[in-house]
Design a protein around this motif. Structure first.
Motif, short mmCIF file in Angstrom:
data_model
loop_
_atom_site.label_atom_id
_atom_site.label_comp_id
_atom_site.label_asym_id
_atom_site.label_seq_id
_atom_site.Cartn_x
_atom_site.Cartn_y
_atom_site.Cartn_z
N LEU A 211 0.83 -1.20 0.00
CA LEU A 211 0.00 0.00 0.00
C LEU A 211 0.87 1.25 0.00
CD1 LEU A 211 -2.76 1.32 0.13
CD2 LEU A 211 -2.70 1.09 2.62
N LEU A 215 0.75 4.09 -2.89
CA LEU A 215 0.53 5.50 -2.59
C LEU A 215 1.67 6.38 -3.09
CD1 LEU A 215 -0.92 5.25 1.04
CD2 LEU A 215 -2.17 5.74 -1.07
N TYR A 218 1.46 6.65 -6.96
CA TYR A 218 0.36 7.51 -7.39
C TYR A 218 0.60 8.98 -7.03
CZ TYR A 218 -2.77 4.25 -9.59
OH TYR A 218 -3.32 3.37 -10.48
N LEU A 245 -6.74 2.28 -10.26
CA LEU A 245 -6.97 3.02 -9.03
C LEU A 245 -8.31 2.63 -8.40
CD1 LEU A 245 -5.85 5.19 -7.14
CD2 LEU A 245 -6.98 6.92 -8.56
N SER A 246 -9.31 2.38 -9.23
CA SER A 246 -10.63 1.95 -8.72
C SER A 246 -10.53 0.60 -8.04
CB SER A 246 -11.64 1.88 -9.87
OG SER A 246 -11.79 3.13 -10.49
N VAL A 248 -7.80 -0.84 -6.77
CA VAL A 248 -6.98 -0.69 -5.56
C VAL A 248 -7.82 -0.12 -4.42
CG1 VAL A 248 -5.09 0.63 -4.54
CG2 VAL A 248 -4.76 -0.52 -6.72
N SER A 249 -8.59 0.92 -4.72
CA SER A 249 -9.43 1.54 -3.70
C SER A 249 -10.45 0.56 -3.14
CB SER A 249 -10.15 2.77 -4.27
OG SER A 249 -9.23 3.71 -4.77
N LEU A 250 -11.08 -0.21 -4.03
CA LEU A 250 -12.08 -1.19 -3.61
C LEU A 250 -11.46 -2.28 -2.76
CD1 LEU A 250 -15.05 -2.05 -3.89
CD2 LEU A 250 -14.40 -3.33 -5.94
N TYR A 252 -8.48 -2.34 -1.02
CA TYR A 252 -7.89 -1.92 0.25
C TYR A 252 -8.94 -1.34 1.20
CZ TYR A 252 -3.07 -2.88 -0.99
OH TYR A 252 -1.90 -3.52 -1.30
N CYS A 253 -9.93 -0.65 0.68
CA CYS A 253 -10.98 -0.11 1.56
C CYS A 253 -11.78 -1.22 2.21
CB CYS A 253 -11.89 0.82 0.78
SG CYS A 253 -11.15 2.40 0.34
N TYR A 278 -14.10 -8.21 -0.05
CA TYR A 278 -12.82 -8.34 -0.75
C TYR A 278 -12.51 -9.76 -1.20
CZ TYR A 278 -10.24 -10.34 3.26
OH TYR A 278 -9.79 -11.15 4.27
N THR A 282 -15.08 -7.98 -4.78
CA THR A 282 -14.01 -7.32 -5.53
C THR A 282 -13.52 -8.14 -6.72
OG1 THR A 282 -13.30 -6.09 -3.56
CG2 THR A 282 -11.72 -6.28 -5.35
#
Length: 317
Positions: A211, A215, A218, A245-246, A248-250, A252-253, A278, A282
């Motif tokens: 992560l 970060l 990006y 990015l979508s 990754v966000s899904l 990790y969130c 996840y 996901t």
């Protein structure tokens, strides 16, 4: 008196989501549908990438690997849960539980590392476009995937060996739909301090490290995009990494949501429900995220469907 030290335990019970019999057909139908969508969606994406020579690039090579890992990731948990519902049995053997945990950790780690490698690929493509083809050559692509496999295999092997060293008590019910390592360790009778230390180390290695790398890449990507003078250039640069990015966000969130829910008291059921995001949702959404706005993927997918279906809408009489 020892409260039932069962070092030679033969099986565990996976409690799943609900004890209500009337809900089992609904749960089974829902998860079977999501599983089939996940398998066919990711398989179609792999076939599209492999069959179209225009997609034989590092970005799509990593995407095909991610789709393969997502199929395997979901297949480690959902089929066993569906089988238990159909047979009305909640049992999983000790060997089966350890095996499931091993492959779950393996493919979860691979998901993390491949997403990180994909971020590095986008970083080179946007921030160093002139050197991209030289740096991201086929040998490096294969090496990055191989290293991801090696690190994931070693991590999952270490975690499983740590679980094998503990003994278990008479309470062998796992409040989850698969053999989740934290829930399994909580059932142990013996000292689990070292197990928790290794789990925290693994969480940092598989979660925090990748992560942080994503970060960082990006932050460089955003800085480079903001430095582009034309609006069209900015849009084109951003669109090349928007899908990643979508995802990754899904990923990790939802993973963070599981971690936070498991840290709360009396949260076993909430953790199991949150894990669905996840472990099942996901991987199911990834093919749609990568194909909906990707013209190259859409073009490759068209060859798998009849032209009449694509050119004109279905007639309902």
């Amino acid at each position: 008196m020892d409260p039932g030290n069962l070092t030679g335990v033969s099986e565990f019970l996976l409690l799943g989501f609900s004890e209500e019999p009337e809900l089992q057909p609904l749960i089974s139908g829902l998860f079977l549908s999501m599983y089939l969508i996940t398998v066919f969606g990711n398989l179609l994406l792999i076939l599209a990438v492999s069959s179209d020579s225009h997609l034989h690039t590092p970005m799509y090579f990593f995407l095909a690997n991610l789709s393969f890992v997502d199929i395997c990731f979901t297949s480690t948990t959902v089929p066993k849960m569906l089988l238990n519902i159909q047979t009305e049995r909640k049992a999983i053997t000790y060997a089966g539980c350890i095996t499931q945990m091993y492959f779950f950790l393996l493919f979860a780690g691979l998901d993390n590392y491949i997403l990180t490698v994909m971020a590095y690929d986008r970083f080179l493509a946007i921030c160093h476009p002139l050197h991209y083809t030289v740096i991201m050559n086929p040998q490096l692509c294969r090496l990055l995937v191989l290293m991801s496999w090696i690190m994931s295999v070693l991590h999952s092997l270490l975690q499983c060996l740590m679980v094998l060293r503990v003994s278990f008590c008479t309470v062998l019910e796992i409040p989850h739909f698969f053999c989740e390592i934290k829930q399994l360790v909580q059932l142990a009778c013996s000292d689990t301090f070292l197990n928790h230390m290794v789990m925290y180390f693994g969480a940092g290695l598989l979660g925090g490290g990748p992560l942080a790398g994503i970060l960082y890449t990006y932050s460089k990507i955003v800085s480079t995009i903001l430095g582009i003078s034309s609006t069209q250039g900015k849009y084109k640069a951003f669109s090349t990494c928007a899908s990643h990015l979508s995802v990754v966000s899904l990923f990790y969130c939802t993973s963070l949501g599981v971690y936070l829910s498991s840290a709360a008291p009396q949260s076993s059921h909430a953790s199991a429900v949150a894990s669905v995001m996840y472990t099942v949702v996901t991987p199911m959404l990834n093919p749609f995220i990568y194909s909906l706005r990707n013209k190259d993927i859409k073009r490759a997918l068209k060859r798998f469907f009849p032209k009449e279906t694509i050119k004109r809408p279905l007639s309902w009489g």
